[in-house]
Design an enzyme around this catalytic site. Structure first.
Site, short mmCIF file in Angstrom:
data_model
loop_
_atom_site.label_atom_id
_atom_site.label_comp_id
_atom_site.label_asym_id
_atom_site.label_seq_id
_atom_site.Cartn_x
_atom_site.Cartn_y
_atom_site.Cartn_z
CE LYS A 10 -23.26 36.84 3.70
NZ LYS A 10 -23.51 35.60 3.95
N GLY A 98 -16.67 33.07 8.36
CA GLY A 98 -17.68 32.49 9.28
C GLY A 98 -19.16 32.69 8.42
CG MET A 100 -21.39 36.19 9.69
SD MET A 100 -21.56 36.89 11.35
CE MET A 100 -22.39 38.43 11.22
CB SER A 104 -17.82 39.94 0.47
OG SER A 104 -17.53 38.65 -0.13
CB ALA A 105 -16.90 43.37 4.73
CG ASP A 137 -21.74 37.02 -0.45
OD1 ASP A 137 -22.88 36.74 -1.27
OD2 ASP A 137 -21.44 36.19 0.47
O1 C5P Z 1 -18.55 34.31 -5.62
P1 C5P Z 1 -17.73 33.89 -4.57
O2 C5P Z 1 -15.97 33.78 -5.08
O3 C5P Z 1 -17.65 34.49 -3.06
O4 C5P Z 1 -18.05 32.23 -4.36
C1 C5P Z 1 -17.15 31.45 -3.59
C2 C5P Z 1 -17.74 30.00 -4.04
O5 C5P Z 1 -18.91 29.91 -3.66
C3 C5P Z 1 -17.61 29.60 -5.47
O6 C5P Z 1 -16.44 29.40 -6.08
C4 C5P Z 1 -18.74 28.66 -5.59
O7 C5P Z 1 -18.17 27.54 -5.19
C5 C5P Z 1 -19.49 29.03 -4.30
N1 C5P Z 1 -20.85 29.49 -4.87
C6 C5P Z 1 -22.03 29.09 -5.45
N2 C5P Z 1 -22.83 29.87 -5.74
C7 C5P Z 1 -23.00 31.16 -5.67
C8 C5P Z 1 -21.98 31.80 -4.78
C9 C5P Z 1 -20.90 31.12 -4.54
O8 C5P Z 1 -21.60 27.75 -5.81
N3 C5P Z 1 -24.14 31.71 -5.99
#
Ligand code: C5P
Length: 309
Positions: A10, A98, A100, A104-105, A137
């Site tokens: 993405k 990166g 992208m 998550s994918a 994501d």
């Molecule tokens: O949700 P995910 O595990 O991908 O998020 C990784 C990190 O990115 C989180 O631990 C947080 O530090 C940051 N993040 C955030 N706000 C979001 C999404 C991610 O602060 N909406």
């Protein structure tokens, strides 16, 4: 028996970042667009949970139970009351760390592949619920196309999307840590005197003009509206990305921005010929490791093969 799923990368055509919430996440208005760079996830029956990573930068991806794809398989297995006895083979083409959504994918792909392998037949809503628990994501990686993500990015509304749009992605050496980029965004906001909390930062909103340009596939209009609130933080942590952005623009891109938390830079270009020109200029400049031309929109996670023995 094995199942293979293909999942797209993405780019965020708009990433409006609100204040830091008490849970540490940031409230977002996140306009996701899936693009035609793909990872493939193959799930094969096994006696234990195993992860094998191949493809670009495979050595930078953990091949153990900490991998988000392994966590997806484990979450589904728990839901089904079974053991996650599966071998996950990830073939990486999406840049690693990166910006992208490659991790998550892989998680969305593993979830869909295991659902098919184990004959679970979970509904899309149930799968999206597990995706949201795995990461902000991950739900978008499952659905693809274009969507507005609210909350921390996991609450999706499907968007109309025109196209094709042509993109060039400048892949940097090394990755950036998403939490670090968010922390740097907070630090910059604090340093500017604005403050970084929910009360300090206006509620993030998707731009109606940007959504209209995306719906009609109007590349020049969209180019003027691309916006990423994480870009100053990514540039602060990796100042060399300024040169990458300049190089792409000078080579004729309509616009360039940091993709998500970076360090990949995304360039919107007018057509395939401009894509080739911009990619060649970026590659020969030495300001990125490699440049990839591709199209949007791309469909979400999709089974490439029916379960086979
Ligand atoms: O949700 P995910 O595990 O991908 O998020 C990784 C990190 O990115 C989180 O631990 C947080 O530090 C940051 N993040 C955030 N706000 C979001 C999404 C991610 O602060 N909406």
């Amino acid at each position: 028996m094995s199942v293979t799923v293909r999942v797209p990368a993405k780019v965020n055509v708009q990433l409006a970042v609100g204040g830091a919430r008490p849970d540490g996440f940031h409230e977002l208005a996140n306009v996701f667009l899936a693009v035609g760079l793909y990872d493939e996830v193959t799930a094969t029956e096994s006696t234990a949970l195993e992860v094998v990573v191949e493809g670009r930068d495979a050595d930078r991806v953990p091949a153990d139970s900490s991998n988000l794809a392994a966590r997806a398989a484990t979450a589904l297995a728990h839901r089904l009351g079974r053991e996650p006895t599966v071998r996950l083979r990830l073939v990486k083409d999406i840049p690693v760390a990166g910006g992208m959504a490659g991790g998550s994918a892989d998680a969305a792909g593993a979830l869909l592949a295991c659902d098919a392998l184990w004959g679970a037949g979970l509904s899309r809503t149930e799968l999206l619920g597990i995706c949201a628990e795995l990461g902000s994501d991950v739900p978008f990686s499952l659905v693809g196309g274009a969507a507005l993500g609210r909350g921390r990015g996991e609450r999706l509304t499907t968007l109309e999307v025109g196209g094709p749009l042509h993109w060039v992605f400048a892949v940097a050496d090394g990755g950036l840590s998403t939490p670090e980029v968010y922390r740097e965004c907070d630090r910059l906001r604090d340093a500017s005197g604005q403050g970084a909390g929910v009360a300090d930062v206006p509620e993030p909103q998707a731009s109606p003009a940007l959504l209209a340009a995306l719906a009609s596939g109007d590349a020049p209009a969209l180019a003027g509206l691309l916006d990423n609130d994480l870009q100053p933080a990514a540039l602060s942590l990796r100042p060399s990305l300024r040169r990458t952005l300049e190089t792409g623009r000078e080579a004729g891109a309509l616009a360039g921005l940091v993709s998500g938390s970076g360090p990949t830079c995304a360039f919107l270009v007018a057509d395939a010929e401009a894509g080739r020109t911009v990619a060649a200029a970026l590659e020969s400049s030495g300001h990125c490791r490699t440049a990839r031309h591709t199209l949007s929109p791309a469909e979400g996670a999709r089974l490439l093969t029916a379960p086979s023995r």
